[in-house]
Design an enzyme around this catalytic site. Structure first.
Site, PDB file in Angstrom:
ATOM      1  N   LYS A  13       8.473 -27.101 -15.211  1.00 41.84           N
ATOM      2  CA  LYS A  13       9.208 -26.956 -16.482  1.00 41.84           C
ATOM      3  C   LYS A  13       8.672 -27.921 -17.542  1.00 41.84           C
ATOM      4  O   LYS A  13       8.381 -27.529 -18.662  1.00 41.84           O
ATOM      5  CB  LYS A  13      10.713 -27.220 -16.265  1.00 41.84           C
ATOM      6  CG  LYS A  13      11.368 -26.300 -15.249  1.00 41.84           C
ATOM      7  CD  LYS A  13      12.852 -26.594 -15.085  1.00 41.84           C
ATOM      8  CE  LYS A  13      13.168 -27.957 -14.499  1.00 41.84           C
ATOM      9  NZ  LYS A  13      12.725 -28.167 -13.117  1.00 41.84           N
ATOM     10  N   ARG A  88      22.435 -27.282 -16.021  1.00 39.76           N
ATOM     11  CA  ARG A  88      22.114 -27.241 -14.595  1.00 39.76           C
ATOM     12  C   ARG A  88      23.323 -26.830 -13.760  1.00 39.76           C
ATOM     13  O   ARG A  88      23.216 -26.746 -12.534  1.00 39.76           O
ATOM     14  CB  ARG A  88      21.669 -28.627 -14.131  1.00 39.76           C
ATOM     15  CG  ARG A  88      20.164 -28.835 -14.053  1.00 39.76           C
ATOM     16  CD  ARG A  88      19.931 -30.294 -13.675  1.00 39.76           C
ATOM     17  NE  ARG A  88      18.679 -30.520 -13.013  1.00 39.76           N
ATOM     18  CZ  ARG A  88      17.574 -30.953 -13.622  1.00 39.76           C
ATOM     19  NH1 ARG A  88      17.547 -31.153 -14.909  1.00 39.76           N
ATOM     20  NH2 ARG A  88      16.482 -31.190 -12.921  1.00 39.76           N
ATOM     21  N   ARG A 127       3.275 -35.894  -7.784  1.00 35.75           N
ATOM     22  CA  ARG A 127       3.548 -36.128  -9.211  1.00 35.75           C
ATOM     23  C   ARG A 127       3.495 -37.624  -9.526  1.00 35.75           C
ATOM     24  O   ARG A 127       4.046 -38.452  -8.820  1.00 35.75           O
ATOM     25  CB  ARG A 127       4.937 -35.584  -9.586  1.00 35.75           C
ATOM     26  CG  ARG A 127       5.333 -35.983 -11.009  1.00 35.75           C
ATOM     27  CD  ARG A 127       6.352 -35.083 -11.637  1.00 35.75           C
ATOM     28  NE  ARG A 127       7.671 -35.166 -11.036  1.00 35.75           N
ATOM     29  CZ  ARG A 127       8.708 -34.433 -11.423  1.00 35.75           C
ATOM     30  NH1 ARG A 127       8.560 -33.545 -12.398  1.00 35.75           N
ATOM     31  NH2 ARG A 127       9.873 -34.547 -10.822  1.00 35.75           N
ATOM     32  N   ARG A 160       8.013 -41.585  -9.764  1.00 40.49           N
ATOM     33  CA  ARG A 160       9.424 -41.754 -10.121  1.00 40.49           C
ATOM     34  C   ARG A 160      10.228 -42.057  -8.858  1.00 40.49           C
ATOM     35  O   ARG A 160      10.006 -41.418  -7.824  1.00 40.49           O
ATOM     36  CB  ARG A 160       9.956 -40.448 -10.753  1.00 40.49           C
ATOM     37  CG  ARG A 160       9.823 -40.420 -12.260  1.00 40.49           C
ATOM     38  CD  ARG A 160      10.070 -39.079 -12.863  1.00 40.49           C
ATOM     39  NE  ARG A 160      11.214 -38.338 -12.350  1.00 40.49           N
ATOM     40  CZ  ARG A 160      11.549 -37.097 -12.741  1.00 40.49           C
ATOM     41  NH1 ARG A 160      10.833 -36.496 -13.652  1.00 40.49           N
ATOM     42  NH2 ARG A 160      12.579 -36.481 -12.229  1.00 40.49           N
ATOM     43  N   ARG A 171      17.797 -32.916  -4.087  1.00 44.84           N
ATOM     44  CA  ARG A 171      17.783 -32.183  -5.363  1.00 44.84           C
ATOM     45  C   ARG A 171      17.598 -30.690  -5.145  1.00 44.84           C
ATOM     46  O   ARG A 171      18.166 -29.872  -5.871  1.00 44.84           O
ATOM     47  CB  ARG A 171      16.684 -32.724  -6.271  1.00 44.84           C
ATOM     48  CG  ARG A 171      17.098 -34.025  -6.938  1.00 44.84           C
ATOM     49  CD  ARG A 171      15.932 -34.878  -7.263  1.00 44.84           C
ATOM     50  NE  ARG A 171      15.126 -34.377  -8.358  1.00 44.84           N
ATOM     51  CZ  ARG A 171      13.919 -34.835  -8.650  1.00 44.84           C
ATOM     52  NH1 ARG A 171      13.380 -35.784  -7.910  1.00 44.84           N
ATOM     53  NH2 ARG A 171      13.255 -34.365  -9.664  1.00 44.84           N
TER      54      ARG A 171
HETATM   55  P1  ADP Z   1       9.469 -30.018 -13.453  1.00 46.04           P
HETATM   56  O1  ADP Z   1       9.610 -30.499 -14.873  1.00 46.04           O
HETATM   57  O2  ADP Z   1       9.915 -28.595 -13.276  1.00 46.04           O
HETATM   58  O3  ADP Z   1      10.106 -30.930 -12.451  1.00 46.04           O
HETATM   59  P2  ADP Z   1       6.617 -30.769 -13.719  1.00 46.04           P
HETATM   60  O4  ADP Z   1       6.126 -30.052 -14.931  1.00 46.04           O
HETATM   61  O5  ADP Z   1       6.868 -32.227 -13.833  1.00 46.04           O
HETATM   62  O6  ADP Z   1       7.907 -30.006 -13.113  1.00 46.04           O
HETATM   63  O7  ADP Z   1       5.570 -30.485 -12.539  1.00 46.04           O
HETATM   64  C1  ADP Z   1       5.725 -31.074 -11.247  1.00 46.04           C
HETATM   65  C2  ADP Z   1       4.344 -31.537 -10.750  1.00 46.04           C
HETATM   66  O8  ADP Z   1       3.547 -30.391 -10.447  1.00 46.04           O
HETATM   67  C3  ADP Z   1       3.549 -32.364 -11.757  1.00 46.04           C
HETATM   68  O9  ADP Z   1       2.828 -33.354 -11.060  1.00 46.04           O
HETATM   69  C4  ADP Z   1       2.621 -31.333 -12.416  1.00 46.04           C
HETATM   70  O10 ADP Z   1       1.402 -31.939 -12.847  1.00 46.04           O
HETATM   71  C5  ADP Z   1       2.373 -30.351 -11.271  1.00 46.04           C
HETATM   72  N1  ADP Z   1       2.271 -28.956 -11.733  1.00 46.04           N
HETATM   73  C6  ADP Z   1       3.051 -28.330 -12.646  1.00 46.04           C
HETATM   74  N2  ADP Z   1       2.660 -27.040 -12.827  1.00 46.04           N
HETATM   75  C7  ADP Z   1       1.595 -26.847 -11.998  1.00 46.04           C
HETATM   76  C8  ADP Z   1       0.728 -25.725 -11.725  1.00 46.04           C
HETATM   77  N3  ADP Z   1       0.902 -24.534 -12.318  1.00 46.04           N
HETATM   78  N4  ADP Z   1      -0.259 -25.902 -10.820  1.00 46.04           N
HETATM   79  C9  ADP Z   1      -0.428 -27.095 -10.193  1.00 46.04           C
HETATM   80  N5  ADP Z   1       0.333 -28.187 -10.405  1.00 46.04           N
HETATM   81  C10 ADP Z   1       1.342 -28.077 -11.296  1.00 46.04           C
HETATM   82  P1  ADP Z   2      13.078 -32.510 -12.504  1.00 46.14           P
HETATM   83  O1  ADP Z   2      12.543 -31.550 -13.497  1.00 46.14           O
HETATM   84  O2  ADP Z   2      12.051 -33.163 -11.690  1.00 46.14           O
HETATM   85  O3  ADP Z   2      14.223 -32.008 -11.713  1.00 46.14           O
HETATM   86  P2  ADP Z   2      14.462 -33.927 -14.673  1.00 46.14           P
HETATM   87  O4  ADP Z   2      13.686 -34.922 -15.418  1.00 46.14           O
HETATM   88  O5  ADP Z   2      14.801 -32.647 -15.335  1.00 46.14           O
HETATM   89  O6  ADP Z   2      13.686 -33.741 -13.303  1.00 46.14           O
HETATM   90  O7  ADP Z   2      15.830 -34.574 -14.176  1.00 46.14           O
HETATM   91  C1  ADP Z   2      15.835 -35.760 -13.413  1.00 46.14           C
HETATM   92  C2  ADP Z   2      17.238 -36.066 -12.946  1.00 46.14           C
HETATM   93  O8  ADP Z   2      18.092 -36.305 -14.090  1.00 46.14           O
HETATM   94  C3  ADP Z   2      17.941 -34.954 -12.167  1.00 46.14           C
HETATM   95  O9  ADP Z   2      17.596 -34.954 -10.788  1.00 46.14           O
HETATM   96  C4  ADP Z   2      19.409 -35.323 -12.393  1.00 46.14           C
HETATM   97  O10 ADP Z   2      19.800 -36.422 -11.597  1.00 46.14           O
HETATM   98  C5  ADP Z   2      19.397 -35.800 -13.842  1.00 46.14           C
HETATM   99  N1  ADP Z   2      19.645 -34.676 -14.758  1.00 46.14           N
HETATM  100  C6  ADP Z   2      18.758 -34.118 -15.621  1.00 46.14           C
HETATM  101  N2  ADP Z   2      19.331 -33.091 -16.296  1.00 46.14           N
HETATM  102  C7  ADP Z   2      20.605 -32.989 -15.829  1.00 46.14           C
HETATM  103  C8  ADP Z   2      21.698 -32.114 -16.098  1.00 46.14           C
HETATM  104  N3  ADP Z   2      21.591 -31.107 -16.983  1.00 46.14           N
HETATM  105  N4  ADP Z   2      22.867 -32.320 -15.432  1.00 46.14           N
HETATM  106  C9  ADP Z   2      23.001 -33.325 -14.552  1.00 46.14           C
HETATM  107  N5  ADP Z   2      22.002 -34.172 -14.239  1.00 46.14           N
HETATM  108  C10 ADP Z   2      20.818 -34.017 -14.860  1.00 46.14           C
END
Ligand code: ADP
Ligand code: ADP
Ligand code: ZN
Length: 216
Positions: A13, A88, A127, A160, A171
Site C-alpha cells: 500500500k 481498518r 522491509r 520497524r 497483525r
Molecule cells: P504496506 O504499506 O502495505 O504495509 P509496503 O509498501 O511497505 O506495504 O511494502 C512492504 C514491503 O514489500 C516493502 O519492503 C516493499 O519494498 C516491498 N514491496 C512492496 N511491493 C512490492 C512488490 N510489488 N514486489 C516486491 N516487493 C514489494
Molecule cells: P502496515 O501497512 O505495515 O500495516 P501502517 O503503517 O499502515 O502499517 O500501520 C502501522 C500500525 O499503526 C498498525 O499495525 C496499527 O497498529 C496502527 N494503525 C495504522 N492505521 C490504523 C488504523 N486505521 N486503525 C488502528 N490502528 C492503525
C-alpha cells in the site's frame, strides 16, 4: 479523486500510494505514518499509539478517527486525497462516511491489493525503513544503493519494531477479523475493486491505474 488503498500489512500500500500521490497530485493520508510522526515528535498521541502499534494491535478507533477528522479538515484534503491504512475497522469506515458526508463528499473508489500470506511474510521480514524520512526499502526487492543507508536523505535504515515476526502474525490475524469485513461494506456500494499485488512494483501500479480508470 478520493480513494482508499486497503489490504494486509506488507501488501504494498505504502509503495504504491507514493507513486499515485505524485502522479495525480493527491494528498496522502496514512494513519500509520501520522502515528509514527507524532511519536518521533514526542507528542502524547504518538506515545499512546505506539503502545498498541509495537504489539501489532490496532490503535483505539476514537483516537484514530480524531486524527483523521483533523487531517481531512485541512484545505489540501478537500477534493483529492488517498487514504492508506484507514479505515481498518467497520466502525472507522462508518465514522469516515459521516465525516465525508458532513463535507458533502464521499469516496470514489476502494482498491484492495491482494497478496497471499507467504508473500506477505517475505515482504515484511525484508522491509527496511529510513529512520529520518520514512522511505521504505526491501533487502531483496528494493535494496538501497549503499547497504543500510537511505538513497533519498542519507539516513540510517532500520527494521520497524512492529515488523518483527510475532507482531506481523498478530497483525495478519487482526486484518482477517477486523479489516476484511470492510470489503463487504464497500462492495455493497459498488466502489470496491481488487488488484493482484503479487507482481512487480510496476505491474501492480499499472493494475491499480486500470482499476481507477473511471475515477481518474
Ligand atoms: P504496506 O504499506 O502495505 O504495509 P509496503 O509498501 O511497505 O506495504 O511494502 C512492504 C514491503 O514489500 C516493502 O519492503 C516493499 O519494498 C516491498 N514491496 C512492496 N511491493 C512490492 C512488490 N510489488 N514486489 C516486491 N516487493 C514489494
Ligand atoms: P502496515 O501497512 O505495515 O500495516 P501502517 O503503517 O499502515 O502499517 O500501520 C502501522 C500500525 O499503526 C498498525 O499495525 C496499527 O497498529 C496502527 N494503525 C495504522 N492505521 C490504523 C488504523 N486505521 N486503525 C488502528 N490502528 C492503525
Ligand atoms: Zn531517508
Amino acid at each position: 479523486m478520493k480513494i482508499l488503498l486497503t489490504g494486509p500489512p506488507g501488501a504494498g500500500k505504502g509503495s504504491q500510494s507514493e507513486r499515485l500521490v505524485k502522479e495525480f497530485g493527491l494528498t496522502s493520508i496514512s494513519t500509520g505514518e501520522m502515528f509514527r510522526e507524532a511519536y518521533k515528535n514526542n507528542e502524547k498521541l504518538g506515545i499512546e499509539a505506539m503502545k498498541y502499534i509495537n504489539k501489532g494491535e490496532l490503535v483505539d478507533d476514537d483516537i484514530t478517527n480524531e486524527i483523521v477528522r483533523k487531517r481531512l479538515s485541512k484545505k489540501d484534503a478537500e477534493s483529492r486525497f488517498l487514504l492508506d491504512g484507514y479505515p481498518r475497522t467497520v466502525a472507522q469506515a462508518k465514522a469516515l462516511d459521516q465525516m465525508l458526508s458532513d463535507m458533502n463528499s464521499s469516496l470514489d473508489a476502494v482498491i484492495k491489493i491482494v497478496v497471499d500470506k507467504q508473500v506477505i511474510l517475505e515482504r515484511m521480514v525484508g522491509r527496511r525503513v529510513c529512520k529520518q524520512c520514512g522511505q521504505t526499502y526491501h533487502l531483496s526487492f528494493k535494496p538501497p544503493k549503499v547497504e543500510g543507508v537511505c538513497d533519498k536523505c542519507g539516513g540510517t535504515l532500520h527494521q520497524r519494531p512492529d515488523d518483527q515476526l510475532e507482531s506481523v502474525l498478530n497483525r495478519l490475524e487482526i486484518y482477517e477479523s477486523k479489516t476484511k469485513p470492510l470489503i463487504d461494506y464497500y462492495d455493497s456500494r459498488g466502489i470496491f475493486r481488487s488488484v493482484n499485488g503479487d507482481q512487480s512494483f510496476d505491474e501492480v501500479y499499472a493494475a491499480i491505474k486500470k482499476a481507477l480508470e473511471d475515477v481518474i
